[in-house]
Design a protein around this motif. Structure first.
Motif, mmCIF file in Angstrom:
data_model
loop_
_atom_site.group_PDB
_atom_site.id
_atom_site.type_symbol
_atom_site.label_atom_id
_atom_site.label_comp_id
_atom_site.label_asym_id
_atom_site.label_seq_id
_atom_site.Cartn_x
_atom_site.Cartn_y
_atom_site.Cartn_z
ATOM 1 N N GLY A 273 0.787 -1.217 0.000
ATOM 2 C CA GLY A 273 0.000 0.000 0.000
ATOM 3 C C GLY A 273 0.821 1.270 0.000
ATOM 4 N N ILE A 274 2.136 1.180 0.239
ATOM 5 C CA ILE A 274 3.019 2.341 0.255
ATOM 6 C C ILE A 274 3.952 2.249 -0.942
ATOM 7 N N LYS A 275 3.998 3.294 -1.742
ATOM 8 C CA LYS A 275 4.678 3.251 -3.035
ATOM 9 C C LYS A 275 6.156 2.931 -2.894
ATOM 10 N N HIS A 276 6.825 3.555 -1.921
ATOM 11 C CA HIS A 276 8.267 3.345 -1.767
ATOM 12 C C HIS A 276 8.575 1.901 -1.392
ATOM 13 N N TYR A 277 7.831 1.346 -0.429
ATOM 14 C CA TYR A 277 8.076 -0.026 0.002
ATOM 15 C C TYR A 277 7.642 -1.030 -1.064
ATOM 16 N N ARG A 278 6.576 -0.707 -1.774
ATOM 17 C CA ARG A 278 6.143 -1.589 -2.864
ATOM 18 C C ARG A 278 7.221 -1.687 -3.937
ATOM 19 N N SER A 279 7.785 -0.544 -4.302
ATOM 20 C CA SER A 279 8.853 -0.528 -5.297
ATOM 21 C C SER A 279 10.098 -1.248 -4.796
ATOM 22 N N SER A 280 10.408 -1.088 -3.504
ATOM 23 C CA SER A 280 11.571 -1.769 -2.919
ATOM 24 C C SER A 280 11.390 -3.279 -2.917
ATOM 25 N N ALA A 281 10.174 -3.738 -2.618
ATOM 26 C CA ALA A 281 9.904 -5.174 -2.619
ATOM 27 C C ALA A 281 10.042 -5.757 -4.019
ATOM 28 N N ILE A 282 9.565 -5.028 -5.033
ATOM 29 C CA ILE A 282 9.690 -5.492 -6.422
ATOM 30 C C ILE A 282 11.148 -5.610 -6.814
ATOM 31 N N GLN A 283 11.947 -4.614 -6.430
ATOM 32 C CA GLN A 283 13.369 -4.635 -6.761
ATOM 33 C C GLN A 283 14.095 -5.741 -6.015
ATOM 34 N N MET A 284 13.792 -5.946 -4.718
ATOM 35 C CA MET A 284 14.471 -6.966 -3.930
ATOM 36 C C MET A 284 14.177 -8.366 -4.440
ATOM 37 N N LEU A 285 12.931 -8.610 -4.874
ATOM 38 C CA LEU A 285 12.539 -9.936 -5.369
ATOM 39 C C LEU A 285 12.938 -10.169 -6.819
ATOM 40 N N GLY A 286 13.524 -9.161 -7.479
ATOM 41 C CA GLY A 286 13.948 -9.312 -8.868
ATOM 42 C C GLY A 286 12.824 -9.258 -9.877
ATOM 43 N N LEU A 287 11.665 -8.744 -9.459
ATOM 44 C CA LEU A 287 10.519 -8.684 -10.371
ATOM 45 C C LEU A 287 10.614 -7.516 -11.352
ATOM 46 N N HIS A 288 11.606 -6.625 -11.152
ATOM 47 C CA HIS A 288 11.746 -5.483 -12.063
ATOM 48 C C HIS A 288 12.225 -5.907 -13.445
ATOM 49 N N HIS A 289 12.663 -7.141 -13.607
ATOM 50 C CA HIS A 289 13.059 -7.638 -14.926
ATOM 51 C C HIS A 289 11.855 -7.896 -15.826
ATOM 52 N N PHE A 290 10.664 -7.940 -15.247
ATOM 53 C CA PHE A 290 9.441 -8.171 -16.021
ATOM 54 C C PHE A 290 8.748 -6.833 -16.261
ATOM 55 N N SER A 291 8.344 -6.595 -17.472
ATOM 56 C CA SER A 291 7.764 -5.301 -17.848
ATOM 57 C C SER A 291 6.448 -5.021 -17.129
ATOM 58 N N VAL A 292 5.772 -6.063 -16.654
ATOM 59 C CA VAL A 292 4.490 -5.866 -15.969
ATOM 60 C C VAL A 292 4.665 -5.038 -14.694
ATOM 61 N N PHE A 293 5.820 -5.197 -14.024
ATOM 62 C CA PHE A 293 6.034 -4.538 -12.738
ATOM 63 C C PHE A 293 6.740 -3.182 -12.862
ATOM 64 N N LEU A 294 7.200 -2.816 -14.066
ATOM 65 C CA LEU A 294 7.923 -1.558 -14.219
ATOM 66 C C LEU A 294 7.103 -0.322 -13.853
ATOM 67 N N PRO A 295 5.800 -0.246 -14.185
ATOM 68 C CA PRO A 295 5.037 0.954 -13.809
ATOM 69 C C PRO A 295 4.916 1.176 -12.308
ATOM 70 N N TYR A 296 5.169 0.137 -11.494
ATOM 71 C CA TYR A 296 5.011 0.257 -10.053
ATOM 72 C C TYR A 296 6.310 0.662 -9.344
ATOM 73 N N LEU A 297 7.374 0.881 -10.111
ATOM 74 C CA LEU A 297 8.633 1.315 -9.536
ATOM 75 C C LEU A 297 8.652 2.828 -9.360
ATOM 76 N N THR A 298 9.331 3.296 -8.341
ATOM 77 C CA THR A 298 9.523 4.731 -8.166
ATOM 78 C C THR A 298 10.604 5.216 -9.125
ATOM 79 N N VAL A 299 10.680 6.515 -9.302
ATOM 80 C CA VAL A 299 11.683 7.094 -10.198
ATOM 81 C C VAL A 299 13.090 6.781 -9.700
ATOM 82 N N GLU A 300 13.269 6.800 -8.396
ATOM 83 C CA GLU A 300 14.575 6.507 -7.818
ATOM 84 C C GLU A 300 15.033 5.095 -8.133
ATOM 85 N N HIS A 301 14.118 4.145 -8.016
ATOM 86 C CA HIS A 301 14.476 2.755 -8.292
ATOM 87 C C HIS A 301 14.635 2.504 -9.790
ATOM 88 N N ARG A 302 13.893 3.227 -10.623
ATOM 89 C CA ARG A 302 14.089 3.092 -12.066
ATOM 90 C C ARG A 302 15.470 3.571 -12.477
#
Length: 387
Positions: free
Chosen positions: A315-344
């Protein structure tokens, strides 16, 4: 009042009496509770591990929210672990007659029950502390008189002090579990339960086939005096379960967690008030209904513990983006819109922006591709003419 005559007159079966007074294992509401607990418990255990790792790795340590969230992840994880162990114990005992929690010693029994109830209280009251922390910080009720008071209260140092105080209070409140419980074995059946008083003889063929098996668990010591037994029972019913674990936290959390916590608080209160006064009316059907509602409301409460990490992490954008990055889900294009600018930017902003540009402007991209093909063809033709 002796309920034996009333039960005999109503011609209740041994199965109904056992479900009301002794053990409801095998009933549909028991299966719903066990399967639901294992399902929500497994999800919650994994989720709280992710929550703890994300908060520890990607959080600003001076925020009070971080301290509460980290502690809540630990306490929820342990609470769900205890619930899953208990459900597996009930399941194995019913299906295979295997007692997973066969402590064989009152010391281990006392420690297990004490630890379980300490963690339950801590998980409950940490949510209350987190709720108050967010309420004070967001609403800032003393802004006119004391502009900086909210910031002084809602900081990491104050949060650590509150959590430490909750731990100490919970350890003190649950001391009677160590003093007054023992490892006791008894025969199964309604006639051996504390809720039944009197002699009632039914057809022995209606009784469970497991009547020869002993049921061993932590119970109130029979060697205590009558005064100590009543003192422990009153403390456990009214102080621990009714006030500390049910009414006070429920009243505080109703506004934010009505759907999941409120039914459990209502049913828990009713069961606490009805079960001790059962001998006045001898209503077996009422005990059955309360037991059904209690099993289902307990499942809702466990579901609340299991999805807390969704509310605070996803429910919190920063932690949601951090969880996606930690789990390696940022390699999938489906999860890219949920990343913060900092993590992108940290994983390669050029790649992210190019993919986003292609998705949003397919016509322009196709036209540029066609022009490149035409230019390449012209270059190839000119090279062949030179040769």
């Amino acid at each position: 009042m002796n309920c034996a005559i009333e039960l005999q007159r109503n011609n209740y079966s041994a199965k109904i009496l056992n479900q009301a007074m002794d053990d409801d294992a095998g009933s549909w509401w028991w299966w719903t509770n066990v399967i639901g607990t294992l399902l929500f418990g497994s999800i919650g255990i994994i989720g709280n591990i992710i929550c703890f790792l994300v908060v520890c790795r990607f959080s600003k340590q001076h925020h009070s929210f971080v301290e509460y969230l980290r502690s809540l992840a630990i306490f929820d994880f342990l609470s769900l672990l205890f619930e899953c162990i208990q459900s597996l114990h009930d399941l194995f005992l019913y299906l295979f007659s295997i007692n997973l929690l066969n402590f064989r010693s009152s010391i281990l029994c006392k420690f297990y029950e004490y630890s379980n109830h300490v963690i339950i209280l801590l998980a409950c009251w940490t949510i209350v502390g987190l709720t108050f922390d967010r309420l004070i910080l967001v609403c800032d009720p003393w802004a006119k008189k004391w502009p900086n008071l909210s910031r002084r209260i809602c900081n990491s140092k104050c949060a650590k002090g509150i959590i430490l105080s909750l731990i100490i209070l919970s350890l003190i409140i649950n001391i009677p579990h160590i003093l007054y419980q023992e490892w006791i074995c008894r025969n199964p059946g309604y006639q051996y339960s504390a809720a039944f008083i009197g002699k009632l003889y039914l057809n022995q063929t209606q009784l469970n086939q497991t009547s020869k098996r002993l049921i061993c668990q932590c119970r109130i010591s029979p060697h205590l005096s009558r005064f100590k037994q009543l003192l422990y029972i009153r403390w456990k019913i009214y102080v621990l379960h009714l006030l500390c674990y049910t009414l006070i936290p429920a009243i505080i959390l109703i506004a934010s967690n009505t759907v999941l916590y409120f039914p459990h608080a209502i049913v828990q209160t009713l069961s606490i008030l009805i079960f001790p006064n059962y001998h006045r009316h001898c209503h077996i059907r009422s005990l059955i209904r309360i037991r059904i509602l209690k099993r289902l409301s307990e499942l809702l409460n466990i579901a609340a513990l299991g999805i807390n990490f969704f509310l605070y992490i996803l429910g919190i954008k920063h932690y949601r983006s951090s969880a996606i990055q930690m789990l390696g889900l940022h390699h999938f294009s489906v999860f890219l819109p949920y990343l913060t600018v900092e993590h992108r930017n940290s994983i390669g902003s050029n790649l992210c922006t190019s993919r986003k540009f292609i998705r949003t402007n397919p016509q322009i991209n196709n036209s540029t591709i066609k022009l490149l093909k035409i230019q390449n063809n012209k270059n190839n033709i000119s090279k062949t003419e030179n040769l």
